[in-house]
Design a protein around this motif. Structure first.
Motif, short mmCIF file in Angstrom:
data_model
loop_
_atom_site.label_atom_id
_atom_site.label_comp_id
_atom_site.label_asym_id
_atom_site.label_seq_id
_atom_site.Cartn_x
_atom_site.Cartn_y
_atom_site.Cartn_z
N LYS A 38 0.80 -1.23 0.00
CA LYS A 38 0.00 0.00 0.00
C LYS A 38 0.83 1.27 0.00
O LYS A 38 0.29 2.36 -0.20
N HIS A 66 -15.40 4.21 7.88
CA HIS A 66 -15.20 5.20 6.83
C HIS A 66 -16.19 6.36 7.01
O HIS A 66 -17.38 6.16 7.25
N ASN A 125 -10.54 5.26 14.63
CA ASN A 125 -10.01 4.30 13.66
C ASN A 125 -8.57 3.90 14.00
O ASN A 125 -8.22 2.72 13.92
N LYS A 171 -2.81 6.16 5.80
CA LYS A 171 -4.18 6.62 5.55
C LYS A 171 -5.20 5.58 5.98
O LYS A 171 -6.24 5.91 6.57
N GLU A 172 -4.88 4.31 5.71
CA GLU A 172 -5.80 3.23 6.09
C GLU A 172 -5.96 3.16 7.61
O GLU A 172 -7.06 2.90 8.10
N GLY A 181 -6.84 -4.27 1.37
CA GLY A 181 -7.39 -3.08 1.99
C GLY A 181 -8.67 -3.39 2.72
O GLY A 181 -9.32 -4.40 2.49
N HIS A 182 -9.05 -2.51 3.64
CA HIS A 182 -10.32 -2.67 4.36
C HIS A 182 -11.48 -2.36 3.42
O HIS A 182 -11.38 -1.48 2.58
N ASN A 189 -7.37 0.12 14.90
CA ASN A 189 -6.36 -0.56 14.08
C ASN A 189 -5.16 -0.97 14.91
O ASN A 189 -4.58 -2.05 14.70
N THR A 234 -8.51 5.90 8.43
CA THR A 234 -9.82 5.96 7.76
C THR A 234 -10.62 4.66 7.84
O THR A 234 -11.79 4.64 7.46
N ALA A 235 -10.02 3.57 8.27
CA ALA A 235 -10.73 2.29 8.37
C ALA A 235 -10.67 1.82 9.82
O ALA A 235 -9.74 2.16 10.56
#
Length: 274
Positions: free
Chosen positions: A163, A178, A191, A170-171, A273-274, A195, A174-175
């Motif tokens: 990624k 979302h 988030n 970013k993931e 990715g999520h 994570n 944002t996950a």
């Protein structure tokens, strides 16, 4: 007869066999027995499979070559079914994890008093009584956490490789929840926390599952050894020990397989990715 006889009973016997051969290193306790056995078994695996690869022929394989190929094809098949990307680095990793953990787990099938007997044979009974040695590396939490932490950094490497550093960062923000606009800013800390927990749970669960099963199995062997302390219960102890050893072979293989397959599953998840 077990060495527990005349040495303080079963409690002292178990305490003796749960004590590591330790020394000071980097300002803390270092388990030399765990390190030496793990290193030795790792080298045995590399030597065995390395020699098998060098001697491999395209014709009718020998029994040894056929056995190694069977193990490799089994692991490669499991990786192929679980990981759908380039598995040129994942399959060797899975093979190494599986075989190394199997080797370390299998040490639990050796007689508990074997290290003490070897020391007694070489250096005498008094030295053996004061020498500690645990020969099951995976019954040591340091070993299982070292393995799982190594897997953790491998997962991070795969995630960043797939990624990119910015994409992975970013993931994290944002996950899995979302959102857009102002809510995206509000949900970013949530988030990130979710994570971090998700990522940390993976190595902890890997380490604790393997350690718990092998430590529990080791304790059962020690408790059964208590039946061998008298002539009256010696035969029942031998029967119980044999039965548990046969059943424990399944645990040895299953725990190595679970550790290996979860590693592959986590790598696959890290690259998606999520």
């Amino acid at each position: 007869m077990s060495e527990q006889t005349g040495s303080g009973g079963l409690n002292e016997y178990i305490k003796h066999h749960l004590t590591h051969n330790t020394g000071e290193m980097f300002g803390g306790q270092f388990h030399f027995d765990t390190w030496l056995v793990s290193l030795g078994l790792g080298l045995v695996f590399l030597l065995w499979f390395g020699l098998a690869a060098r001697k491999a022929t395209a014709g009718v394989p020998t029994k040894g070559q056929a056995f190694v190929e069977m193990i490799f094809e089994f692991i490669d098949g499991q990786v192929k079914d679980t990981f759908h990307g380039d598995r040129r680095s994942v399959a060797p990793l899975a093979l190494t994890i599986f075989m190394w953990v199997v080797f370390m787990n299998t040490m639990d099938l050796l007689p508990l008093d074997l290290p003490g007997w070897l020391v007694q044979t070489v250096a005498g009974a008094e030295t053996a009584h004061h020498t500690y040695s645990r020969i099951v590396p995976t019954a040591d939490l340091n070993t299982t956490f070292a393995l799982s932490v190594s897997v953790f950094f491998i997962l991070l490497g795969h995630a960043i490789s797939a990624k990119g550093g910015l994409g992975f960062g970013k993931e994290l923000l944002t996950a899995p929840f979302h959102a857009h606009g102002f809510m995206a800013v509000v949900m970013a800390p949530v988030n990130l926390l979710m994570n971090i927990i998700e990522w940390l749970v993976k190595p902890v669960s890997l380490a604790m599952r393997l350690f718990g099963n092998m430590y529990g199995g080791e304790l059962v062997f020690m408790l059964i050894a208590g039946l061998m302390g008298t002539w009256l219960t010696f035969i029942p102890g031998v029967i119980a020990n044999s039965a548990w050893a046969i059943f424990h072979i399944l645990i040895i293989l299953l725990q190595a397989f679970i550790f290996m397959i979860l590693t592959v599953v986590y790598i696959a998840g890290a690259r998606e990715g999520h």
